[in-house]
Design a protein around this motif. Structure first.
Motif, PDB file in Angstrom:
ATOM      1  N   ALA A 179       0.840  -1.191   0.000  1.00 51.94           N
ATOM      2  CA  ALA A 179       0.000   0.000   0.000  1.00 51.94           C
ATOM      3  C   ALA A 179       0.878   1.246   0.000  1.00 51.94           C
ATOM      4  CB  ALA A 179      -0.916   0.014   1.215  1.00 51.94           C
ATOM      5  N   SER A 180       0.510   2.228  -0.825  1.00 55.39           N
ATOM      6  CA  SER A 180       1.246   3.490  -0.867  1.00 55.39           C
ATOM      7  C   SER A 180       0.300   4.596  -1.332  1.00 55.39           C
ATOM      8  CB  SER A 180       2.454   3.397  -1.795  1.00 55.39           C
ATOM      9  OG  SER A 180       3.170   4.618  -1.809  1.00 55.39           O
ATOM     10  N   PRO A 181      -0.147   5.450  -0.423  1.00 50.39           N
ATOM     11  CA  PRO A 181       0.238   5.461   0.988  1.00 50.39           C
ATOM     12  C   PRO A 181      -0.546   4.440   1.799  1.00 50.39           C
ATOM     13  CG  PRO A 181      -1.300   7.226   0.559  1.00 50.39           C
ATOM     14  CD  PRO A 181      -1.011   6.597  -0.770  1.00 50.39           C
ATOM     15  N   ALA A 182      -0.029   4.159   2.992  1.00 47.10           N
ATOM     16  CA  ALA A 182      -0.726   3.274   3.917  1.00 47.10           C
ATOM     17  C   ALA A 182      -1.811   4.071   4.644  1.00 47.10           C
ATOM     18  CB  ALA A 182       0.267   2.696   4.929  1.00 47.10           C
ATOM     19  N   ALA A 183      -2.666   3.366   5.369  1.00 46.00           N
ATOM     20  CA  ALA A 183      -3.757   4.021   6.094  1.00 46.00           C
ATOM     21  C   ALA A 183      -3.217   4.893   7.231  1.00 46.00           C
ATOM     22  CB  ALA A 183      -4.711   2.973   6.652  1.00 46.00           C
ATOM     23  N   THR A 184      -3.934   5.973   7.505  1.00 44.26           N
ATOM     24  CA  THR A 184      -3.593   6.884   8.589  1.00 44.26           C
ATOM     25  C   THR A 184      -4.869   7.274   9.319  1.00 44.26           C
ATOM     26  OG1 THR A 184      -1.800   7.823   7.248  1.00 44.26           O
ATOM     27  CG2 THR A 184      -2.458   9.048   9.216  1.00 44.26           C
ATOM     28  N   VAL A 185      -4.844   7.184  10.641  1.00 44.30           N
ATOM     29  CA  VAL A 185      -6.023   7.530  11.444  1.00 44.30           C
ATOM     30  C   VAL A 185      -5.596   8.303  12.680  1.00 44.30           C
ATOM     31  CG1 VAL A 185      -7.942   6.642  12.853  1.00 44.30           C
ATOM     32  CG2 VAL A 185      -7.363   5.536  10.676  1.00 44.30           C
ATOM     33  N   GLY A 186      -6.363   9.330  13.015  1.00 44.55           N
ATOM     34  CA  GLY A 186      -6.127  10.064  14.250  1.00 44.55           C
ATOM     35  C   GLY A 186      -7.440  10.591  14.793  1.00 44.55           C
ATOM     36  N   PHE A 187      -7.691  10.409  16.078  1.00 45.24           N
ATOM     37  CA  PHE A 187      -8.900  10.962  16.686  1.00 45.24           C
ATOM     38  C   PHE A 187      -8.651  11.246  18.155  1.00 45.24           C
ATOM     39  CE2 PHE A 187      -9.421   6.307  16.767  1.00 45.24           C
ATOM     40  CZ  PHE A 187      -9.670   6.054  18.109  1.00 45.24           C
ATOM     41  N   GLU A 188      -9.492  12.100  18.725  1.00 48.07           N
ATOM     42  CA  GLU A 188      -9.386  12.436  20.139  1.00 48.07           C
ATOM     43  C   GLU A 188     -10.748  12.278  20.792  1.00 48.07           C
ATOM     44  OE1 GLU A 188      -7.982  16.429  20.288  1.00 48.07           O
ATOM     45  OE2 GLU A 188      -9.790  17.294  19.386  1.00 48.07           O
ATOM     46  N   ALA A 189     -10.756  12.018  22.097  1.00 49.08           N
ATOM     47  CA  ALA A 189     -11.997  11.809  22.839  1.00 49.08           C
ATOM     48  C   ALA A 189     -11.892  12.475  24.208  1.00 49.08           C
ATOM     49  CB  ALA A 189     -12.274  10.314  23.003  1.00 49.08           C
ATOM     50  N   LYS A 190     -13.049  12.900  24.735  1.00 50.59           N
ATOM     51  CA  LYS A 190     -13.090  13.522  26.056  1.00 50.59           C
ATOM     52  C   LYS A 190     -14.355  13.099  26.786  1.00 50.59           C
ATOM     53  CE  LYS A 190     -10.598  17.772  24.745  1.00 50.59           C
ATOM     54  NZ  LYS A 190     -10.673  19.262  24.699  1.00 50.59           N
TER      55      LYS A 190
END
Length: 251
Positions: A179-190
Motif C-alpha cells: 500500500a502506498s500510501p498506507a492508512a492513517t487515522v487520528g482521533f481524540e476523545a473527552k
C-alpha cells in the motif's frame, strides 16, 4: 549426539527469541495512544455516560503541516500529521496536496466505541442515537450558552458525556501486501461532566509504516497493511484500556 544437542539448542533459542519479539510487540502496542485523567476525577461519581456521535474535521488541510494544539502520542512523528492549516480559498496548491476527513469516519469511530462500551460493566453508556435526538431538538431552540456535551448529559440525566472528533482518516491505497500510501487515522476523545469539567481525555494517531520503519507494529499486524477502519478499531481498543469508567466484560 552433538548435532542433536545443537539442533535442540537451536530450536530453544528460536522459541526464546520469538517469545521476546511477541512480548516486545505487546509492550509497545499502546504507544500510539495517550490518555490523561483529571486530578478532579475522584470528586465525581460517574455511573451513566452519554455517547455523542463523533464529529469530523471539516476544513481541508495542507499535507505535512501539524496542528500544534493536537498532542501527538510519544514516539509519533508529528510531521506525518496533516491536520492543521486551513486551506486558503486563494491557494494555488492542487487538491492532490490536501486531505479531508470523510464524513462517515465519525460514524465509524462512534460505532466502534459503542460496540465496546455498551457491554462495559459498572457503568451505563447511553447510545449515540439517544444523544442525536437531543442534539437535533436543541438545535431548533435558542442557544443556552452551554456546550452540546453538557446539554445532552443533562437532558438524558447522565453524569457525563463522551465526545470526540476524527482529525485524520486516510484510507490505504493498495492492498494488504502493498500500500502506498498506507492508512492513517487520528482521533481524540473527552469525557465531560455536567458542570463542564473535563474528566478524561485520550488521543490516538497512527500512520502505518512498512516493516523497515516499524518492525513491531508490522509484526503485530501479521506483516500486512490494514484498512483505516482496522487502524481505528486498534485505537479504540487500546484507548479504552485506559478508560477509568467501568470495566471490560469478562468472557
Amino acid at each position: 549426539m552433538r548435532s542433536k544437542r545443537t539442533a535442540v539448542f537451536g530450536r530453544t533459542l528460536y522459541r526464546f527469541m520469538l517469545m521476546v519479539v511477541v512480548l516486545a510487540v505487546a509492550g509497545c502496542s499502546g504507544s500510539k495512544v495517550t490518555t490523561k485523567s483529571s486530578a478532579e476525577l475522584p470528586r465525581y461519581q460517574i455511573r451513566t455516560i452519554a455517547l455523542l456521535p463523533f464529529t469530523t474535521l471539516d476544513t481541508p488541510q495542507v499535507r505535512d503541516v501539524v496542528d500544534r494544539s493536537f498532542s501527538a502520542p510519544l514516539g509519533v512523528q508529528r510531521s506525518d500529521m496533516a491536520m492543521s492549516l486551513p486551506l486558503p480559498l486563494s491557494t494555488e496548491q492542487s487538491l492532490s496536496q490536501t486531505v479531508t476527513v470523510p464524513r462517515g469516519a465519525g460514524d465509524i469511530v462512534t460505532q466502534l466505541l459503542w460496540s465496546r462500551l455498551k457491554t462495559r460493566q459498572g457503568i451505563t453508556v447511553l447510545s449515540p442515537g439517544e444523544a442525536t435526538i437531543v442534539l437535533d431538538t436543541s438545535a431548533s431552540k435558542p442557544s443556552s450558552g452551554q456546550s452540546p456535551a453538557v446539554t445532552v448529559a443533562k437532558q438524558l440525566k447522565a453524569d457525563a458525556s463522551l465526545i470526540g472528533q476524527v482529525l485524520v482518516y486516510q484510507e490505504r491505497v493498495g492492498g494488504r501486501f502493498g500500500a502506498s500510501p498506507a492508512a492513517t487515522v487520528g482521533f481524540e476523545a473527552k469525557v465531560i461532566a455536567t458542570d463542564g469539567q473535563v474528566l478524561w481525555e485520550g488521543n490516538y494517531y497512527e500512520k502505518q509504516r512498512p516493516m523497515n520503519e516499524d518492525v513491531m507494529g508490522f509484526l503485530q499486524r501479521r506483516g500486512m497493511f490494514v484498512t483505516a477502519e482496522e487502524l481505528a478499531a486498534y485505537g479504540v481498543e487500546y484507548m479504552l484500556r485506559e478508560f477509568p469508567f467501568g470495566t471490560v466484560e469478562e468472557r
